[in-house]
Design a protein around this motif. Structure first.
Motif, PDB file in Angstrom:
ATOM      1  N   PRO A  60       0.353   4.310  -9.173  1.00 22.30           N
ATOM      2  CA  PRO A  60       1.914   4.596  -9.565  1.00 22.30           C
ATOM      3  C   PRO A  60       3.130   4.082  -9.505  1.00 22.30           C
ATOM      4  N   GLY A  61       4.079   3.187  -9.248  1.00 24.68           N
ATOM      5  CA  GLY A  61       4.679   2.417  -8.722  1.00 24.68           C
ATOM      6  C   GLY A  61       4.889   1.582  -8.071  1.00 24.68           C
ATOM      7  N   MET A  62       3.890   1.169  -8.654  1.00 25.47           N
ATOM      8  CA  MET A  62       3.652  -0.506  -7.604  1.00 25.47           C
ATOM      9  C   MET A  62       3.067  -1.367  -9.166  1.00 25.47           C
ATOM     10  N   THR A  96       3.601  -5.466   7.768  1.00 24.01           N
ATOM     11  CA  THR A  96       3.758  -6.881   7.996  1.00 24.01           C
ATOM     12  C   THR A  96       3.648  -7.363   9.487  1.00 24.01           C
ATOM     13  N   SER A  97       2.778  -8.513   9.343  1.00 25.52           N
ATOM     14  CA  SER A  97       2.956  -9.407  10.782  1.00 25.52           C
ATOM     15  C   SER A  97       4.319  -8.502  11.884  1.00 25.52           C
ATOM     16  N   GLN A  98       5.034  -7.857  11.321  1.00 22.37           N
ATOM     17  CA  GLN A  98       6.193  -7.260  12.572  1.00 22.37           C
ATOM     18  C   GLN A  98       6.425  -5.832  12.357  1.00 22.37           C
ATOM     19  N   GLN A  99       6.015  -5.359  11.513  1.00 21.92           N
ATOM     20  CA  GLN A  99       6.584  -3.825  11.141  1.00 21.92           C
ATOM     21  C   GLN A  99       5.943  -2.810  10.684  1.00 21.92           C
ATOM     22  N   ARG A 100       6.174  -1.339  10.279  1.00 16.54           N
ATOM     23  CA  ARG A 100       5.266  -0.514   9.073  1.00 16.54           C
ATOM     24  C   ARG A 100       6.288  -0.312   8.539  1.00 16.54           C
ATOM     25  N   LEU A 101       6.621  -0.801   7.073  1.00 22.12           N
ATOM     26  CA  LEU A 101       7.841  -0.046   6.757  1.00 22.12           C
ATOM     27  C   LEU A 101       7.187   1.226   5.477  1.00 22.12           C
ATOM     28  N   LYS A 102       7.792   2.599   4.994  1.00 19.86           N
ATOM     29  CA  LYS A 102       7.621   2.970   3.605  1.00 19.86           C
ATOM     30  C   LYS A 102       8.201   2.601   3.100  1.00 19.86           C
ATOM     31  N   ALA A 103       7.800   2.739   1.635  1.00 18.77           N
ATOM     32  CA  ALA A 103       8.030   1.925   0.064  1.00 18.77           C
ATOM     33  C   ALA A 103       7.760   3.370  -1.379  1.00 18.77           C
ATOM     34  N   ASP A 104       8.914   3.284  -1.608  1.00 18.74           N
ATOM     35  CA  ASP A 104       8.390   4.730  -3.062  1.00 18.74           C
ATOM     36  C   ASP A 104       7.461   3.600  -4.195  1.00 18.74           C
ATOM     37  N   CYS A 105       8.146   2.326  -3.789  1.00 16.86           N
ATOM     38  CA  CYS A 105       8.213   1.384  -4.647  1.00 16.86           C
ATOM     39  C   CYS A 105       7.943  -0.112  -5.188  1.00 16.86           C
ATOM     40  N   VAL A 106       6.970  -0.495  -5.260  1.00 19.19           N
ATOM     41  CA  VAL A 106       6.287  -1.755  -4.456  1.00 19.19           C
ATOM     42  C   VAL A 106       6.279  -2.928  -5.248  1.00 19.19           C
ATOM     43  N   ILE A 107       6.838  -3.700  -5.127  1.00 23.84           N
ATOM     44  CA  ILE A 107       6.527  -5.072  -5.925  1.00 23.84           C
ATOM     45  C   ILE A 107       5.849  -6.309  -5.442  1.00 23.84           C
ATOM     46  N   LEU A 108       4.073  -6.720  -5.936  1.00 21.23           N
ATOM     47  CA  LEU A 108       4.028  -8.089  -5.853  1.00 21.23           C
ATOM     48  C   LEU A 108       3.948  -9.175  -6.605  1.00 21.23           C
ATOM     49  N   ALA A 109       5.720  -9.698  -5.529  1.00 18.01           N
ATOM     50  CA  ALA A 109       5.718 -11.147  -6.037  1.00 18.01           C
ATOM     51  C   ALA A 109       5.248 -12.095  -5.113  1.00 18.01           C
ATOM     52  N   MET A 110       4.162 -12.540  -5.049  1.00 20.64           N
ATOM     53  CA  MET A 110       3.623 -13.027  -3.620  1.00 20.64           C
ATOM     54  C   MET A 110       3.773 -14.778  -4.842  1.00 20.64           C
ATOM     55  N   GLY A 111       3.084 -14.747  -5.453  1.00 19.30           N
ATOM     56  CA  GLY A 111       3.218 -16.099  -6.467  1.00 19.30           C
ATOM     57  C   GLY A 111       1.985 -16.627  -5.928  1.00 19.30           C
TER      58      GLY A 111
END
Ligand SMILES: Cc1cc2nc3c(=O)[nH]c(=O)nc-3n(C[C@H](O)[C@H](O)[C@H](O)COP(=O)(O)OP(=O)(O)OC[C@H]3O[C@@H](n4cnc5c(N)ncnc54)[C@H](O)[C@@H]3O)c2cc1C
Length: 384
Positions: free
Chosen positions: A341-343, A141-156
């Motif tokens: 998978p998982g996205m 992101t513009s401020q951090q990095r974070l791990k995700a097991d599952c990502v959901i794209l809901a950017m409209g």
């Protein structure tokens, strides 16, 4: 403990966050939003009243590259029942479903309360700029990095200017090598030639046709509003969903859709001097004075098929939705991205655009519901 990261705190993202946290209370659910606050667009829906769904729910009210998938998703979702589970009471007004309060604000407040009760974490003012295709996924992101097991794209989408006009949502998809259908504004007003400035502010009830090469592409009965750039109104917004770039269209206005052309001729013959003052809005009657000398059949045909050239559609900031976005060919029926998978992807970022009348909010929520159910099914299979 798994970590679900949802990108976008629009209605689809927030609803999914509640469902996931309710199903998997031990797991972490994080929603990342570029705006300072969630659900900005929701507040503007239905003129602040939030038209959530429609009695006539069918794929024929949508445009997409996989309408079969859309049909399954919309029909499997019972909006009234699912909203009731959150504590939101909805009622039909004619075919349109609204919250009983008739306030989008109460929908926002209920969603945010349920998300808080469930323990969803929100990170505001952070734009997601990149997703690393590793396992787990790494979100930049513009401020951090974070791990995700599952990502959901809901950017409209950028429609309405309430979800940001920046292009990062589509860059993210392209970085991931996903197929994106070029987004264009839909449910939006037309620029016309001529612009009938003397009629600005006048509303007309009638039937309106979108014409290409003398052929009727689509017809809508309803209301049109004359403006200082062209035409607006629900009927026009609906017609705009059939508009394609680089095509030349005309708009035909039928001011007397309750009569056939012959009936109108007979009626006009009875009018002293064919004066329309007593039968149309005053400003329209004044506009038509210049045609009063025409033979009655010509005047009738002008009133039944009054032509305006369409010069284009207004920008995304004036639109209710964008047609186009992430192709459904990238996903399976559960909206999981086949390559990753998982996205998953939900809501308006997908190439699914509904007509006016509650179809877009229905799809946004129904797609979130579909993904929550799919993740639950997958987790059950893994654990058993
Ligand atoms: C004026 C107006 C009136 C409408 N009225 C109705 C109506 O009455 N009924 C109906 O059915 N539909 C209506 N719609 C359409 C409906 O509101 C949308 O289709 C629906 O809200 C889409 O929800 P969404 O969650 O998919 O996306 P959005 O509401 O667009 O939310 C996406 C979120 O993702 C965030 N985001 C995007 N990119 C990033 C990034 N890179 N990093 C972090 N965050 C990001 C955005 O800031 C936004 O908050 C209306 C739309 C408008 C503009």
């Amino acid at each position: 403990m798994r970590r679900f990261v949802i990108i976008g705190a629009g209605v689809s993202g927030v609803y999914l966050s509640i469902l996931l946290k309710q199903k998997f209370s031990e797991d972490q659910v994080i929603v990342i939003e570029q705006n300072q606050a969630p659900l900005k667009k929701l507040l503007a829906t239905g003129n602040g009243r939030c038209n959530l769904s429609n009695k006539h729910m069918n794929q024929c009210y949508y445009q997409s590259d996989c309408l079969d998938v859309v049909q399954k998703i919309i029909q499997d979702f019972d909006m009234v029942k699912q909203m009731e589970k959150l504590g939101l009471y909805c009622v039909y007004q004619g075919d349109l479903l609204y919250p009983k309060s008739e306030q989008a604000l109460s929908v926002k407040n209920i969603f945010m309360k349920r998300a808080q009760d469930a323990g969803v974490t929100f990170h505001y003012e952070q734009e997601v700029l990149k997703i690393e295709k590793s396992q787990p996924y790494i979100i930049h992101t513009s401020q951090q990095r974070l791990k995700a097991d599952c990502v959901i794209l809901a950017m409209g989408s950028e429609a309405g200017k309430l979800s940001g006009m920046n292009a990062s949502r589509y860059h993210l998809l392209k970085q991931l090598g996903l197929k994106v259908i070029e987004p264009i504004p839909s449910l939006v007003q037309f620029y016309t030639k001529p612009v009938l400035k003397t009629l600005k502010g006048v509303r007309v009830k009638g039937t309106f046709s979108l014409i290409e090469n003398e052929k009727c592409i689509h017809q809508e009965k309803g209301e049109l509003l004359f403006t200082d750039y062209g035409v607006s109104g629900i009927a026009i917004m609906q017609l705009s969903s059939f508009y394609k770039k680089h095509h030349k269209y005309q708009l035909y206005i039928d001011f007397f859709d309750e009569m056939s052309q012959n009936q109108l001729c007979e009626y006009l013959k009875k009018l002293p001097d064919h004066d329309l003052e007593g039968v149309l809005n005053h400003k329209i009657a004044v506009y038509f004075q210049k045609y009063q000398h025409l033979p009655v059949s010509k005047l009738a045909s002008l009133l039944k098929r009054f032509p305006l050239d369409i010069q284009g559609i207004r920008d995304a900031q004036y639109a209710q939705v964008m047609k186009g976005g992430l192709s459904l060919k990238n996903t399976n029926e559960d909206l999981e991205i086949k390559k990753y998978p998982g996205m998953y992807a939900i809501g308006e970022i997908l190439n699914v655009a509904g007509m006016c009348g509650g179809y877009n909010l229905h799809f946004a929520l129904a797609s979130a519901y579909r993904v929550a159910e799919a993740i639950e099914r997958k987790s059950y299979v893994k654990n058993s």
